[in-house]
Design a protein around this motif. Structure first.
Motif, PDB file in Angstrom:
ATOM      1  N   TYR A 143       0.836  -1.205   0.000  1.00  0.00           N
ATOM      2  CA  TYR A 143       0.000   0.000   0.000  1.00  0.00           C
ATOM      3  C   TYR A 143       0.872   1.256   0.000  1.00  0.00           C
ATOM      4  O   TYR A 143       0.697   2.158  -0.817  1.00  0.00           O
ATOM      5  CB  TYR A 143      -0.940  -0.022   1.225  1.00  0.00           C
ATOM      6  N   ALA A 191      -8.733  -1.695   7.774  1.00  0.00           N
ATOM      7  CA  ALA A 191      -9.465  -0.473   7.416  1.00  0.00           C
ATOM      8  C   ALA A 191     -10.146  -0.588   6.064  1.00  0.00           C
ATOM      9  O   ALA A 191     -11.107   0.123   5.780  1.00  0.00           O
ATOM     10  CB  ALA A 191      -8.496   0.719   7.393  1.00  0.00           C
ATOM     11  N   GLY A 192      -9.664  -1.479   5.212  1.00  0.00           N
ATOM     12  CA  GLY A 192     -10.154  -1.537   3.824  1.00  0.00           C
ATOM     13  C   GLY A 192      -9.331  -0.608   2.946  1.00  0.00           C
ATOM     14  O   GLY A 192      -8.799   0.400   3.409  1.00  0.00           O
ATOM     15  N   ARG A 250      -2.808  -2.960   8.891  1.00  0.00           N
ATOM     16  CA  ARG A 250      -3.795  -1.890   9.007  1.00  0.00           C
ATOM     17  C   ARG A 250      -4.678  -1.777   7.775  1.00  0.00           C
ATOM     18  O   ARG A 250      -5.841  -1.406   7.879  1.00  0.00           O
ATOM     19  CB  ARG A 250      -3.085  -0.554   9.245  1.00  0.00           C
ATOM     20  N   VAL A 251      -4.124  -2.037   6.603  1.00  0.00           N
ATOM     21  CA  VAL A 251      -4.924  -1.847   5.386  1.00  0.00           C
ATOM     22  C   VAL A 251      -6.039  -2.888   5.337  1.00  0.00           C
ATOM     23  O   VAL A 251      -7.187  -2.571   4.989  1.00  0.00           O
ATOM     24  CB  VAL A 251      -4.038  -1.912   4.126  1.00  0.00           C
TER      25      VAL A 251
END
Lengths: 324, 324
Positions: A265, A304-305, A300-301
């Motif tokens: 990301y 959270a999406g 985290r991605v």
């Protein structure tokens, strides 16, 4: 945005099947490992550390190292297949199983060296020389030997690791014939400016072309800041483990790697081409979670999406304008 | 190492009692808020956003804003007491309660502006002008007015926020008389190079001395990488919320702030003086957790423990050698 407008391709090495599993509380069956590896290759992963060639008694999780390595070589001809080997015997087995890159860990901390490979740093450099001599006998198509300097940024056993020790070790490993030298923050103690100094220093010692990967752990939440520092120094290869699994059993307090999803990301957000489909990579977490319910996945991605601005962010556009 | 050998003091603003609480599922009683604030001040926090002066019907958590602000002013004379106010009425109440800095949020995203303050961006700039005119009537000792540009790095409602919009807004806010202009990544969408570009751009528009704080959320794990990018641009003020609490109720998907503990850890590791005792700050989490059991606290340093190399890391030593 045309794909060719992106910044250079970066080598993301997925180390989950090796580093990610070595602290796992349950043994992952070989078939499950292969399904998980399949899912990550399908997501676009092109460089993967799939096993560790250590005595099964020391690490039962890796008892199937030869089977996994050989199967992955057969099934994924486009994947760069990487394996870890702490000694000549392991390297011979890794080469026989088809590993294309063999990582030999060498601790910058004397205390960790004795705990991890039961040799002094000096003895382990000599082992690297034996391994590179062995690799040379294999001729064309021989595996590349990558020396991975572990505890390069600090050690829970020894405490501070002087940066001068890391630089001396890097030079000795180049002399011992390592094709590339990588830096590993086994404990997650690195700071961004330390990353910059050591990357610069190691390149000075071994030559920029022989600098390998940055292998960063996220124990203290600093992995992505350290990745960014590496990017600013022009580092082209980063390690991650899906779900942020990982840690070293012989370095107390060593926990998860940078989560590959979060790494991809950040790098794509910065305009780099990782070749990895982030949504597909996140989907591969389900394969891992089902096969290894004992482990809590981080990242985290995934939690959270993926933001809908991910592919079209102003960051990418304006960064490109700035460099053109 | 003598304390005066450290890099400059950085302003860490604890925003937990404001941003951290506005998404909390339970109301924290006033007395509990004051105990929590006491613990953070005891740890060395010298700049804190303690309340939001919004209609209690909109945010019942902040119904005690005047009481909290006045009590904190009385009890902690050395603390810089900061409050948020979205409009003139709120700013007047904040000033009456003793706030020394009043943050007025202005969205860079038109969609978020209408959702958050029910005004267009242009109307909100005009409100800032009314607030600065009001503040000027208070003479010496008047509160400073800080315009906080929210959704500056992207918005879940609008999607991409053009950087040119942020720069235009910053210039308009300076013209409206804001003492400082801050940048807030409400959604956590920022990338490190975007942080650098926008910090540079806003400083160009408003003058370096009027650049305020970076307010970063960690939705996607990038907060500390973005902090580091800000550090490299010489930003001197960063916001955090203890335990990584926080989020904007009017921006879907907005979750936790950078955890103050992790922020302090990174900045001290980089050799800066935050004036905050990390162990004492981590201890303040227990006060928060007891008063607000509904919330899960985040933060990697608290989970992993402070490494024993924290105070004496080679990072600090060698970074200092490099700059001297």
């Amino acid at each position: 945005m045309a794909p060719d407008a992106k910044r250079p391709v970066l080598a993301i090495r997925e180390v989950g099947p090796r580093d990610g599993l070595q602290m796992a509380k349950a043994i992952m069956p070989t078939a499950a490992k292969l399904l998980w590896i399949d899912a990550m290759v399908a997501a676009g992963v092109r460089d993967m550390e799939v096993a560790s060639f250590v005595p099964p008694a020391a690490l039962p999780q890796m008892a199937d190292a030869a089977d996994v390595t050989a199967a992955v070589r057969r099934q994924h001809p486009a994947l760069k297949v990487v394996a870890l080997a702490p000694n000549l015997r392991g390297a011979q087995n890794a080469a026989a199983a088809g590993a294309q890159v063999i990582i030999v860990p060498v601790s910058a901390s004397e205390a960790h060296s004795r705990s991890n490979v039961r040799r002094s740093r000096e003895e382990q450099v000599a082992e690297v020389a034996r391994i590179t001599a062995f690799a040379a006998t294999l001729g064309a198509g021989r595996p590349r030997i990558e020396a991975g300097i572990s505890t390069a940024f600090g050690c829970s056993l020894q405490g501070i690791v002087p940066e001068a020790d890391v630089l001396r070790l890097a030079a000795a490993l180049a002399t011992a014939g390592a094709d590339t030298v990588s830096l590993a923050d086994t404990l997650g103690y690195a700071s961004p400016s330390q990353v910059k100094r050591l990357v610069r220093g190691v390149r000075r010692e071994v030559g920029a072309a022989r600098f390998g990967h940055l292998h960063l752990h996220d124990t203290l939440g600093t992995a992505l800041a350290n990745v960014y520092a590496g990017l600013e120094e022009g580092v082209g290869g980063f390690d991650g483990a899906l779900g942020g699994l990982g840690g070293c059993p012989f370095a107390p307090g060593s926990v998860g790697n940078a989560a590959t999803e979060d790494l991809v990301y950040l790098l794509e957000l910065e305009g780099f081409d990782t070749g990895i489909d982030l949504a597909a990579l996140i989907a591969a977490r389900a394969v891992l979670a089902e096969a290894l319910p004992s482990e809590r996945l981080h990242g985290r991605v995934a939690a959270a999406g993926i933001p809908r601005t991910y592919r079209l962010s102003s960051t990418v556009h304006e960064a490109l304008e700035a460099v053109q």
